[in-house]
Design an enzyme around this catalytic site. Structure first.
Site, short mmCIF file in Angstrom:
data_model
loop_
_atom_site.label_atom_id
_atom_site.label_comp_id
_atom_site.label_asym_id
_atom_site.label_seq_id
_atom_site.Cartn_x
_atom_site.Cartn_y
_atom_site.Cartn_z
N CYS A 2 0.84 -1.20 0.00
CA CYS A 2 0.00 0.00 0.00
C CYS A 2 0.87 1.25 0.00
O CYS A 2 1.84 1.35 0.75
CB CYS A 2 -0.95 0.08 1.19
SG CYS A 2 -2.06 -1.30 1.33
N ARG A 27 3.84 -0.33 -4.79
CA ARG A 27 3.61 -0.86 -3.44
C ARG A 27 2.33 -1.69 -3.34
O ARG A 27 2.12 -2.39 -2.35
CB ARG A 27 3.54 0.29 -2.43
CG ARG A 27 4.78 1.15 -2.41
CD ARG A 27 4.61 2.28 -1.43
NE ARG A 27 4.66 1.80 -0.07
CZ ARG A 27 5.77 1.68 0.64
NH1 ARG A 27 6.91 2.03 0.12
NH2 ARG A 27 5.74 1.24 1.87
N TRP A 74 -2.72 -2.90 -1.54
CA TRP A 74 -2.42 -4.33 -1.63
C TRP A 74 -3.23 -4.96 -0.50
O TRP A 74 -2.92 -4.77 0.68
CB TRP A 74 -0.93 -4.59 -1.46
CG TRP A 74 -0.56 -6.02 -1.69
CD1 TRP A 74 -0.28 -6.61 -2.89
CD2 TRP A 74 -0.44 -7.06 -0.71
NE1 TRP A 74 0.01 -7.94 -2.71
CE2 TRP A 74 -0.08 -8.25 -1.39
CE3 TRP A 74 -0.60 -7.11 0.68
CZ2 TRP A 74 0.12 -9.45 -0.73
CZ3 TRP A 74 -0.40 -8.32 1.33
CH2 TRP A 74 -0.03 -9.47 0.63
N ASN A 98 -1.49 2.05 5.59
CA ASN A 98 -0.63 0.98 5.11
C ASN A 98 -0.22 0.16 6.32
O ASN A 98 0.34 0.71 7.27
CB ASN A 98 0.61 1.59 4.42
CG ASN A 98 1.70 0.57 4.16
OD1 ASN A 98 1.41 -0.62 4.00
ND2 ASN A 98 2.94 1.01 4.13
N GLY A 99 -0.50 -1.15 6.30
CA GLY A 99 -0.13 -2.00 7.44
C GLY A 99 -1.31 -2.85 7.86
O GLY A 99 -2.26 -3.04 7.10
N GLU A 479 16.77 -18.56 -7.55
CA GLU A 479 16.40 -17.20 -7.96
C GLU A 479 15.83 -17.20 -9.38
O GLU A 479 14.84 -16.52 -9.66
CB GLU A 479 17.65 -16.30 -7.85
CG GLU A 479 17.55 -14.94 -8.53
CD GLU A 479 16.46 -14.02 -8.00
OE1 GLU A 479 15.81 -14.37 -7.00
OE2 GLU A 479 16.23 -12.97 -8.62
N LYS A 483 12.10 -15.89 -10.34
CA LYS A 483 11.83 -14.86 -11.36
C LYS A 483 10.76 -15.35 -12.33
O LYS A 483 9.83 -14.64 -12.66
CB LYS A 483 13.08 -14.53 -12.18
CG LYS A 483 14.12 -13.61 -11.62
CD LYS A 483 13.74 -12.19 -11.36
CE LYS A 483 13.07 -12.05 -10.02
NZ LYS A 483 13.90 -11.75 -8.88
N GLU A 486 7.17 -15.73 -10.68
CA GLU A 486 6.45 -14.54 -10.22
C GLU A 486 5.95 -13.68 -11.36
O GLU A 486 4.94 -13.00 -11.21
CB GLU A 486 7.27 -13.71 -9.23
CG GLU A 486 8.46 -12.99 -9.78
CD GLU A 486 9.24 -12.25 -8.71
OE1 GLU A 486 8.65 -11.69 -7.79
OE2 GLU A 486 10.48 -12.24 -8.81
N HIS A 502 17.33 -37.70 -5.87
CA HIS A 502 16.66 -38.02 -4.60
C HIS A 502 15.17 -37.69 -4.66
O HIS A 502 14.54 -37.52 -3.62
CB HIS A 502 17.36 -37.28 -3.46
CG HIS A 502 18.80 -37.64 -3.36
ND1 HIS A 502 19.23 -38.83 -2.83
CD2 HIS A 502 19.92 -37.01 -3.80
CE1 HIS A 502 20.54 -38.91 -2.90
NE2 HIS A 502 20.98 -37.82 -3.50
N LYS A 602 5.67 -4.60 -4.19
CA LYS A 602 7.12 -4.45 -4.12
C LYS A 602 7.67 -4.52 -2.69
O LYS A 602 8.69 -5.12 -2.44
CB LYS A 602 7.49 -3.12 -4.77
CG LYS A 602 8.97 -2.87 -4.89
CD LYS A 602 9.55 -3.55 -6.10
CE LYS A 602 11.05 -3.44 -6.17
NZ LYS A 602 11.62 -4.60 -6.86
C1 F6R Z 1 11.37 -11.12 -6.01
C2 F6R Z 1 11.33 -10.04 -5.04
C3 F6R Z 1 11.07 -10.36 -3.62
C4 F6R Z 1 11.94 -9.48 -2.71
C5 F6R Z 1 11.57 -9.72 -1.24
C6 F6R Z 1 12.44 -8.92 -0.29
O1 F6R Z 1 11.67 -10.67 -7.29
O2 F6R Z 1 11.48 -8.89 -5.40
O3 F6R Z 1 11.26 -11.70 -3.35
O4 F6R Z 1 13.28 -9.78 -2.94
O5 F6R Z 1 10.22 -9.35 -1.04
O6 F6R Z 1 12.29 -7.56 -0.50
P1 F6R Z 1 13.34 -6.55 0.08
O7 F6R Z 1 14.63 -6.79 -0.64
O8 F6R Z 1 12.79 -5.19 -0.23
O9 F6R Z 1 13.48 -6.81 1.54
#
Ligand code: F6R
Length: 607
Positions: A2, A27, A74, A98-99, A479, A483, A486, A502, A602
């Protein structure tokens, strides 16, 4: 999660709120809304879905007024409908939040008994009715908010306006971030400096528990004991221009292509190109004496930490305990006397990472952090901050933040290795030289964009994709899979290549592409063994390797993506790029919303 914005201004507020909310949309983007004071009365416009829906609504039904609050959501409590969209209002007060208000059920029961009528499924509405209840008892807005804050449990950043009070706005924060912006006879509240960038560059970050009473003359700030406090006003360097997409179709694509530049910027802080020595800021720890390093983070930042565990242990001979922050915070792990703990976060506001940091603090650990937002709460609560210079990352999928985190962690590894006598000056110079080559090698790799785009057309057909790697390539496999899932919504898993036999090998058939990340080196033959096992079972292998690796194993793969051959220390920085491009192009082929994938946001400021 948010984005919130408040403007106590002189000009029509709706277009300014909309512009600021665009910058905060990263956000959260499942609904949006704004409220302003029109002839003293609170009026709202709210819309389900992206901010563009709110913009269309405002064209049909303009919102006048010069004082207002805005929100991009969000959802946590209550589905993302128009009714649950913020701001939430009574006749007397309007709130964006927000929260999470953890005790909202208890407050709701109490306030309903006192005659307040609730309309939504949100936790935020309890804040509205709590303040409204106090206002109805003839408290002033400031008294009402002060009293309400005493009752709230959980995490929040709030911006609040009051009917009939064009001269007043109140903000408060606990857990979630909030900044006060100072304009010329105008005042602002915002989740971060990015949202406030077009309005002002003079910003004051509220401390945990602070609340601020804004009038057109300035802000009075109070701490969680309601004592008046002074907080510094800083000049931010952010400008509105920074967040454009430029020539690129998506922010994620732009951010992938920015990596040579931002890795270079980050290296400039930490490596002296002449002496080839790593130069860290003064750290409050002596790596020679640290018994163990605890590392915690979430998501992509956690995978950066996992790569660093391989580095710290192999190169610096420093034992590392690595954990996902949401687990670490409740695990009550015993931490060693004189230990150090490292937290990695792009936003610097991820709630689980912050809670993990606070746990480590309670256990007398020295706190280091690698963050991209130097004013963030994680940065401010650390004993030392190692900044990544990625610049604003707007695409929800992390790309340049990840590679700049790896850059900083590689430098930290070299410094720790030197301090512990695990490497000599000659090896330090060799490793630093390898690092300083990375921007140029990344730029070379980005030239393979078109070839990777072609492979992505095949990948887009898949229902499941596996990623394999050994050593530091194992976290890179994790990772890569993150990517892909998501942003393209294709199910993907990363495995340590040696684990295939395994269990996971049962998943392999001709419909499952397997992406193998394998630089030539000591582990190469072992990984190639796993690759052959996959291709013998019909799996379609996409091999990411260097020219030597391609020569030796290319025949087993349906596609080979070549990465320049580099020192194993820096290989993860390069292997990140094809994984990002594969995910990006696959998502584009599938037509998903690359920059704002479904269900994500984000910054994760709620548990
Ligand atoms: C994936 C992604 C998330 C962040 C995670 C941590 O692409 O962006 O997995 O890496 O939410 O976020 P930060 O780095 O802001 O603590």
């Amino acid at each position: 999660m948010c984005g919130i914005l408040g403007i106590l201004g002189k000009a029509p507020v709706a277009p300014l709120l909309l512009d600021g909310l665009k910058r905060l949309e990263y956000r959260g983007y499942d609904s949006a809304g704004m409220a302003s004071l029109v002839n003293g009365r609170i009026e709202r416009r709210r819309a389900e879905g992206k901010l563009s829906n709110l913009a269309r609504l405002l064209e049909k039904e303009p919102l006048p007024g010069t004082v207002g609050i805005g929100h991009t959501r969000w959802a946590t409590h209550g589905r993302p409908t128009e009714r649950n969209a913020h701001p939430h209002s009574s006749d007397r007060v309007s709130v964006v939040h927000n929260g999470i208000i953890e005790n909202f059920r208890e407050l709701k029961t109490e306030l309903e008994a006192a005659g307040q009528v609730f309309e939504t499924e949100t936790d935020t509405e309890a804040v509205v009715h709590l303040i409204d209840h106090h206002l109805a008892q003839q408290m002033s807005p400031q008294e009402a908010v002060g009293a309400a804050l005493q009752r709230l449990e959980g995490a929040f950043a709030l911006a609040i306006v009051f009917a009939g009070r064009h001269d007043l706005m109140i903000g408060a924060r606990r857990g979630s971030p909030l900044a006060v912006g100072f304009g010329d006879g105008e005042m602002y509240l915002g989740s971060d400096a990015l949202g406030l960038a077009p309005l002002t560059d003079r910003i004051c970050y509220l401390e945990e528990g602070d609340w601020a009473v804004l009038t057109e003359d300035g802000a009075r700030i109070f701490d969680n004991q309601n004592a008046a406090v002074e907080r510094p006003v800083t000049q931010t360097a952010l400008s509105g221009a920074l967040i454009g997409k430029g020539q690129y179709r998506h922010f994620m694509q732009k951010e992938i292509f920015e990596q040579p530049a931002v890795v270079g910027d980050t290296l400039q802080v930490f490596v002296n190109p002449q002496s080839r020595a790593v130069t860290l800021p003064d750290l409050p720890i002596d790596f020679a004496k640290v018994p163990r390093l605890t590392v915690a983070a979430c998501g992509t930042a956690y995978y950066a930490g996992m790569v660093a565990k391989y580095w710290f242990e192999q190169i610096a001979r420093l034992p590392v305990e690595l954990d996902i922050a949401s687990e670490f915070r409740y695990r009550e792990a015993p931490l060693p006397d004189g230990g150090a703990a490292l937290f990695i976060s792009q936003s610097g506001e991820t709630i689980d990472t912050l809670a993990a940091l606070r746990y480590a603090r309670s256990q007398d650990q020295t706190i280091l952090s690698v963050v991209n937002q130097p004013e963030s709460v994680i940065a401010r609560e650390s004993d030392a901050v190692l900044p990544t210079l990625a610049g604003p990352e707007i695409g929800v999928a992390s790309t340049k933040a990840f590679t700049t985190q790896l850059t900083v962690l590689a430098c930290l590894t070299i410094a720790a290795a030197k301090a512990r006598g695990a490497i000599d000056a000659a090896r330090e110079a060799e490793l630093s030289a390898a690092l300083t080559e990375v921007p140029a090698r990344c730029a070379e790799l980005l030239n393979h964009d078109e070839a990777i785009q072609a492979i992505a057309h095949d990948l887009a057909e898949a229902r499941d994709v596996l990623y394999l790697g050994r050593g530091a390539m194992f976290p890179m496999a994790l990772e890569g899979a993150l990517k892909l899932k998501e942003i393209s919504y294709i199910h993907a898993e990363g495995y340590a290549a040696g684990e295939m036999k395994h269990g996971p090998i049962a998943l392999i058939d001709e419909t499952v592409p397997v992406i193998v990340m394998a630089p030539s080196g000591p582990l190469f033959d072992k990984t190639v063994g796993n690759l052959s096992e996959v291709s013998a079972r019909g799996g379609q292998v996409i091999l990411i390797t260097d020219p030597r690796g391609a020569e030796r194993a290319g025949e087993h793969a349906a596609h080979v993506i070549e990465v320049p051959e580099v020192d194993p220390l820096v290989a993860p920085l390069l292997y990140a790029i094809p994984a990002q491009l594969l995910a990006y192009h696959t998502a584009v082929v599938k037509g998903t919303d690359v920059d704002q994938p479904r269900n994500l946001a984000k910054s994760v400021t709620v548990e």
